[in-house]
Design a protein around this motif. Structure first.
Motif, PDB file in Angstrom:
ATOM      1  N   ASP A   1       0.810  -1.216   0.000  1.00  0.00           N
ATOM      2  CA  ASP A   1       0.000   0.000   0.000  1.00  0.00           C
ATOM      3  C   ASP A   1       0.846   1.271   0.000  1.00  0.00           C
ATOM      4  O   ASP A   1       0.318   2.386   0.051  1.00  0.00           O
TER       5      ASP A   1
ATOM      6  N   ASP B   1       2.825   2.724   2.212  1.00  0.00           N
ATOM      7  CA  ASP B   1       2.824   3.624   3.372  1.00  0.00           C
ATOM      8  C   ASP B   1       4.164   3.652   4.092  1.00  0.00           C
ATOM      9  O   ASP B   1       4.295   4.232   5.174  1.00  0.00           O
TER      10      ASP B   1
ATOM     11  N   ARG C   1      -8.822  -8.120   8.319  1.00  0.00           N
ATOM     12  CA  ARG C   1      -7.980  -7.477   9.324  1.00  0.00           C
ATOM     13  C   ARG C   1      -6.515  -7.381   8.886  1.00  0.00           C
ATOM     14  O   ARG C   1      -5.618  -7.293   9.720  1.00  0.00           O
TER      15      ARG C   1
ATOM     16  N   ASP D   1      -3.309  -5.580   6.507  1.00  0.00           N
ATOM     17  CA  ASP D   1      -2.829  -4.388   5.824  1.00  0.00           C
ATOM     18  C   ASP D   1      -2.690  -4.693   4.332  1.00  0.00           C
ATOM     19  O   ASP D   1      -2.915  -5.814   3.879  1.00  0.00           O
TER      20      ASP D   1
ATOM     21  N   CYS E   1      -2.863  -4.192   0.017  1.00  0.00           N
ATOM     22  CA  CYS E   1      -3.847  -4.059  -1.054  1.00  0.00           C
ATOM     23  C   CYS E   1      -4.023  -5.392  -1.777  1.00  0.00           C
ATOM     24  O   CYS E   1      -3.056  -6.142  -1.953  1.00  0.00           O
TER      25      CYS E   1
ATOM     26  N   SER F   1     -11.018  -4.302   1.972  1.00  0.00           N
ATOM     27  CA  SER F   1     -11.569  -3.741   3.196  1.00  0.00           C
ATOM     28  C   SER F   1     -11.777  -2.245   3.005  1.00  0.00           C
ATOM     29  O   SER F   1     -11.205  -1.636   2.092  1.00  0.00           O
TER      30      SER F   1
ATOM     31  N   GLU G   1     -10.533   0.153   4.669  1.00  0.00           N
ATOM     32  CA  GLU G   1      -9.236   0.819   4.768  1.00  0.00           C
ATOM     33  C   GLU G   1      -8.448   0.674   3.479  1.00  0.00           C
ATOM     34  O   GLU G   1      -7.781   1.616   3.029  1.00  0.00           O
TER      35      GLU G   1
ATOM     36  N   ALA H   1      -9.384   3.019   0.697  1.00  0.00           N
ATOM     37  CA  ALA H   1      -8.933   4.399   0.888  1.00  0.00           C
ATOM     38  C   ALA H   1      -7.465   4.594   0.530  1.00  0.00           C
ATOM     39  O   ALA H   1      -7.051   5.710   0.214  1.00  0.00           O
ATOM     40  N   ARG H   2      -6.672   3.508   0.555  1.00  0.00           N
ATOM     41  CA  ARG H   2      -5.228   3.683   0.377  1.00  0.00           C
ATOM     42  C   ARG H   2      -4.651   2.967  -0.842  1.00  0.00           C
ATOM     43  O   ARG H   2      -3.431   3.019  -1.054  1.00  0.00           O
TER      44      ARG H   2
END
Length: 670
Positions: A79, A81, A162, A164, A166, A270, A272, A275-276
């Motif tokens: 993702d 980050d 649950r 992290d 993509c 998910s 989340e 969004a990312r």
């Protein structure tokens, strides 16, 4: 492509045993007092010799099993980050072995569906208590196998539930999500007790020996992880699984769906992740063009070339009438595994996209139990000496094959010819001349074509053998080479092989894809208040038909020069292309005929081209290579002499027309 052959356990080549359709033990619980027995191997008598055979028994308590969650560091930042993604892993394992100083093997299902869509015929999702501890695990794997000394591990793919990261639909992120967990189980990766915390945890309770299982996308992940050659993965059981994602969306340039992988990732992401993961979504759009051209994205998602790396044994299960993950995913993968020397076993059903738990339940649970006992516990239970293939010939009627395809199978070139009767072309061994013309009708499909095989219709070109004088078995993948002159700059082609004659089959085109779900439940393991082992029974949904489509394939004629890149066509110019038909195993009975149909758009199975072309076939340059058991000699014997044709009923009879019932490799029967 080169394949590395390795010394392995005995392969599934000898037909010395017959798998018994034994009803599985129904359990509503297990007695904790039996736990001490687990230190001693359990035995049963072998059906063929009377010698004892080791078998895992339900001696561990399921209600007090350890249920825990960890987050595994994938070593990958999908993702963007700046931090490695962690994937959520929910575990249920027997409590007693650790106290006894014993380590257990793992059965693992890595899935994107645990929170968005559910698993199995009843769409089960993971459930948690108020503190986030796992309570309910979908499907029966935990209920049945944990009491028998296995751990069950349910992995949320990156970007789902649950975890992290993509979802990248079969790419590096998907595969690394699951591979990292196997690395952790074998002490090669880190895991944490929380999603963001720093407290590490080790898998000291397992010996690292892992078997991956799953249907559809889950089984696809098993294929992809096995293709990495990861150590510790001992076996995979891919059910209705993809082997090359390009072939899920296209067939030699012809689009199979009206959208690409970005639709799938958005479906399972998910909140989340949505969004990312815009950059991942953009790549899935940009590198999967609707032209059907092959890009680097598809190279990354094609596991077949890496079959040479596979160290795990492979137990393939697939429906021969699966119109979601089609049989084109079976033949190339199966053949590549064979060239690599991989231990293999296969079940082929008459269903569509259906799990064997829902079409052959008792035999499946028994067989899977023996398979995992052999592959993960090392028990010599004889399953490696049984026939390689189980094949459904009619609803709930199964046969076995010592090897698959049989060793005597040989591709035989059949040639179509213009017939002496109006609209009825012939199919045989002799070269022919002449032409046939048809116009693409996007409102027609293979069921329509087969129903009108003995009539000249403008939407198809059809060719049939004489009525067979003896049974004729097809086993493996066919190829149809077509030379056609289009009237427009774009044109799509379909080729189907059809068994013409009355039969009772599973109604794969209807809801349920060959099964009906019943209200009664049976139980397959131990239950707790939050995780039942009891599931609705099923029965074969049948249809009486006058014709059965045996195999099918499609192509964009613009891919005539390359499987990877299409070109505009010049109207009036002749082009040659080969269509790859899905693997199958089918017996055409004596009295029936075998037909080859060439047409344009197969409604609901491929998308139509931009134009509506008329195509003229050059029959002298058109042929089909069909894998007959016994080769050309078997075909010649079956078509010699005189036979009375079995009635061929026109119309749809009682079968539903084929339809692409899912846009995801899962669905209600996932």
């Amino acid at each position: 492509m080169p394949k590395r052959v390795r010394a392995r356990r005995p392969r599934f080549l000898r037909s010395t045993l017959v798998i018994a359709a034994t009803a599985a033990l129904v359990l509503t619980g297990v007695l904790p007092s039996n736990a001490a027995q687990a230190t001693r191997p359990s035995t049963t008598a072998a059906a063929d010799s009377g010698h004892p055979v080791r078998e895992s028994k339900p001696v561990y308590a399921y209600d007090t099993a350890v249920r825990e969650s960890v987050w595994v560091d994938t070593g990958f930042d999908g993702d963007g980050d700046g931090k490695n993604d962690r994937v959520g892993v929910d575990i249920v394992r027997p409590r007693e072995p650790a106290a006894q100083g014993r380590k257990v093997p793992v059965i693992m299902d890595a899935s994107p569906y645990y929170s968005c869509c559910g698993r199995g015929n009843e769409s089960q999702k993971k459930t948690y208590d108020a503190q986030g501890n796992p309570i309910g695990f979908p499907l029966y794997y935990d209920n049945y196998f944990v009491p028998r000394g296995y751990a069950f591990v349910a992995v949320d793919l990156a970007g789902t539930n649950r975890s992290d990261g993509c979802v990248d639909v079969g790419g590096r992120s998907d595969i690394q999500s699951a591979k990292a967990v196997i690395d952790w189980l074998n002490g090669r990766a880190h895991a944490y007790t929380t999603r963001t915390g720093t407290a590490r945890t080790q898998a000291s309770w397992t010996n690292g020996r892992t078997g991956m299982i799953g249907k559809s996308w889950d089984g696809t992940i098993a294929n992809g992880v096995a293709a990495t050659g990861v150590r510790g993965l001992e076996t995979i059981v891919p059910i209705s699984a993809i082997s090359s994602w390009y072939d899920y969306y296209f067939s030699k340039g012809a689009p199979l769906y009206d959208s690409g992988p970005e639709w799938l990732s958005d479906y399972v992401d998910s909140p989340e992740a949505r969004a990312r993961c815009a950059a991942v979504q953009k790549r899935l759009v940009d590198e999967a063009p609707r032209t059907g051209d092959w890009t680097r994205l598809w190279d990354e998602r094609n596991y077949v070339p890496d079959a040479r790396k596979v160290k795990a044994s492979v137990f393939v299960v697939h429906g021969m009438q699966d119109l979601n993950v089609r049989m084109q995913h079976v033949g190339p993968w199966w053949d590549a595994l064979g060239k690599a020397g991989v231990d293999r076993k296969i079940w082929l059903s008459q269903t569509g996209h259906v799990d064997p738990f829902d079409f052959r339940r008792a035999t499946w649970v028994t067989t899977l139990h023996r398979w995992f006992d052999h592959e993960l516990l090392g028990y010599d239970n004889g399953i490696d000496r049984e026939p390689m293939a189980d094949i459904e010939r009619a609803p709930d009627q199964w046969s076995t094959s010592a090897t698959w395809p049989p060793r005597t199978t040989a591709a035989t070139t059949l040639r179509p010819a213009t017939g002496t009767q109006s609209g009825v072309g012939t199919l045989g061994l002799r070269p022919a001349t002449g032409t046939e013309t048809f116009t693409d009708d996007p409102g027609r499909n293979e069921t329509d074509w087969a129903a009108q095989i003995d009539r000249s219709t403008p939407d198809k070109a059809g060719f049939t053998t004489k009525p067979l004088t003896r049974d004729l078995r097809l086993s493996g993948s066919s190829r149809v080479t077509v030379t056609a002159t289009p009237s427009t700059p774009t044109a799509h082609l379909s080729a189907v092989l059809v068994d013409l004659g009355p039969a009772t089959i599973r109604d794969y085109g209807a809801s349920g894809e060959g099964i009906s779900t019943l209200p009664d439940r049976t139980c397959w393991g131990a239950s707790t208040p939050g995780d039942s082992a009891c599931y609705k029974e099923t029965a074969a949904k049948k249809a009486d038909v006058g014709a059965t489509v045996v195999s099918r394939g499609w192509a964009d004629l613009g891919n005539y020069a390359s499987d990877r890149t299409g070109r505009p066509l010049t109207p009036g110019k002749r082009y040659t292309i080969t269509l790859d038909l899905g693997a199958t195993d089918h017996v055409v009975p004596a009295g029936h005929r075998l037909a080859l149909i060439v047409a344009g758009t197969d409604q609901d199975l491929i998308d139509p081209p931009a134009d509506r072309p008329t195509l003229t076939l050059d029959l002298a340059r058109t042929s089909a290579k069909v894998p007959f058991v016994g080769g050309a000699a078997a075909f010649a014997r079956a078509t010699s002499g005189t036979a009375t044709a079995a009635p061929h009923t026109t119309g749809r009879d009682q079968v539903h027309p084929p339809r692409a019932t899912h846009r995801i490799p899962g669905g209600s029967a996932s």
